[in-house]
Scaffold this motif. Structure first.
Motif, short mmCIF file in Angstrom:
data_model
loop_
_atom_site.label_atom_id
_atom_site.label_comp_id
_atom_site.label_asym_id
_atom_site.label_seq_id
_atom_site.Cartn_x
_atom_site.Cartn_y
_atom_site.Cartn_z
N SER A 253 0.81 -1.22 0.00
CA SER A 253 0.00 0.00 0.00
C SER A 253 0.85 1.27 0.00
O SER A 253 0.31 2.36 -0.14
CB SER A 253 -0.93 0.01 1.22
OG SER A 253 -0.17 -0.04 2.41
N GLU B 295 4.58 5.25 -4.71
CA GLU B 295 3.91 6.20 -5.59
C GLU B 295 3.29 5.55 -6.81
O GLU B 295 2.28 6.01 -7.31
CB GLU B 295 4.92 7.26 -6.04
CG GLU B 295 5.45 8.08 -4.89
CD GLU B 295 6.54 9.05 -5.32
OE1 GLU B 295 6.68 9.29 -6.52
OE2 GLU B 295 7.23 9.57 -4.44
N ASP B 296 3.89 4.48 -7.32
CA ASP B 296 3.43 3.89 -8.57
C ASP B 296 2.50 2.71 -8.28
O ASP B 296 2.90 1.56 -8.27
CB ASP B 296 4.62 3.44 -9.40
CG ASP B 296 4.26 3.17 -10.84
OD1 ASP B 296 3.09 3.38 -11.20
OD2 ASP B 296 5.15 2.72 -11.60
N LYS B 297 1.23 3.01 -8.04
CA LYS B 297 0.24 1.98 -7.70
C LYS B 297 -0.03 1.05 -8.88
O LYS B 297 -0.28 -0.13 -8.70
CB LYS B 297 -1.07 2.62 -7.25
CG LYS B 297 -0.94 3.56 -6.09
CD LYS B 297 -0.69 2.83 -4.81
CE LYS B 297 -0.71 3.85 -3.67
NZ LYS B 297 -0.10 3.36 -2.49
N LYS B 298 0.02 1.59 -10.10
CA LYS B 298 -0.26 0.77 -11.28
C LYS B 298 0.80 -0.32 -11.45
O LYS B 298 0.47 -1.47 -11.74
CB LYS B 298 -0.33 1.65 -12.52
CG LYS B 298 -0.74 0.92 -13.77
CD LYS B 298 -0.89 1.87 -14.94
CE LYS B 298 -1.31 1.11 -16.18
NZ LYS B 298 -1.47 1.99 -17.33
N ALA B 299 2.05 0.02 -11.25
CA ALA B 299 3.12 -0.96 -11.36
C ALA B 299 3.00 -2.03 -10.28
O ALA B 299 3.22 -3.22 -10.54
CB ALA B 299 4.49 -0.29 -11.28
N GLN B 300 2.62 -1.64 -9.08
CA GLN B 300 2.42 -2.61 -8.01
C GLN B 300 1.28 -3.56 -8.34
O GLN B 300 1.38 -4.77 -8.11
CB GLN B 300 2.16 -1.90 -6.68
CG GLN B 300 3.38 -1.25 -6.11
CD GLN B 300 3.08 -0.55 -4.79
OE1 GLN B 300 1.93 -0.36 -4.41
NE2 GLN B 300 4.12 -0.17 -4.09
N LEU B 301 0.20 -3.05 -8.88
CA LEU B 301 -0.93 -3.88 -9.25
C LEU B 301 -0.55 -4.86 -10.35
O LEU B 301 -0.92 -6.04 -10.30
CB LEU B 301 -2.10 -3.00 -9.70
CG LEU B 301 -3.39 -3.73 -10.06
CD1 LEU B 301 -3.93 -4.48 -8.85
CD2 LEU B 301 -4.41 -2.75 -10.60
N ILE B 302 0.21 -4.40 -11.33
CA ILE B 302 0.66 -5.28 -12.40
C ILE B 302 1.58 -6.36 -11.85
O ILE B 302 1.47 -7.53 -12.23
CB ILE B 302 1.36 -4.45 -13.51
CG1 ILE B 302 0.33 -3.60 -14.25
CG2 ILE B 302 2.10 -5.35 -14.49
CD1 ILE B 302 0.92 -2.58 -15.19
N ASN B 303 2.48 -6.00 -10.95
CA ASN B 303 3.38 -6.99 -10.36
C ASN B 303 2.62 -8.03 -9.55
O ASN B 303 2.93 -9.22 -9.59
CB ASN B 303 4.43 -6.30 -9.50
CG ASN B 303 5.45 -5.56 -10.31
OD1 ASN B 303 5.66 -5.85 -11.48
ND2 ASN B 303 6.06 -4.56 -9.70
#
Length: 100
Positions: A63, A66-74
């Protein structure tokens, strides 16, 4: 020392204790109950998913950042890889002996 740093990582301790509680809960359900095999497996699987989510948030700090999209993709890639490994292993163990 920065103002927002903590001296003792109490969140990690809570996460560790909750992980232990989930692990021991699964062991007790598996060894001490007279539920059906399928019910036990569903309960253990559900506790495993809860524990994986707990560890992602408590130890991997999903949580934060800064890069929430990259975390979601990972995370999606990790889930996909785990599903492919588990389903592929079950498939090979179930149907691998039909070729011989």
């Amino acid at each position: 020392m920065e103002h927002n740093q903590k001296k003792f990582p109490i969140g990690h301790l809570y996460g560790f204790l909750l992980s232990l509680l989930l692990t021991f809960g699964a062991a007790i359900i598996a060894l001490k109950t007279s539920l059906s095999f399928q019910t036990i497996m569903w309960i253990i699987g559900s506790l495993a998913v809860v524990q994986a989510a707990l560890q992602l948030f408590m130890f991997m700090h999903v949580s934060e950042g800064e890069d929430k999209k990259a975390q979601l993709i990972n995370i999606a890639y990790g889930v996909f890889t785990a599903v492919v490994i588990v389903v592929g292993s079950i498939w090979v163990m179930s149907f691998g002996n039909h070729i011989h």
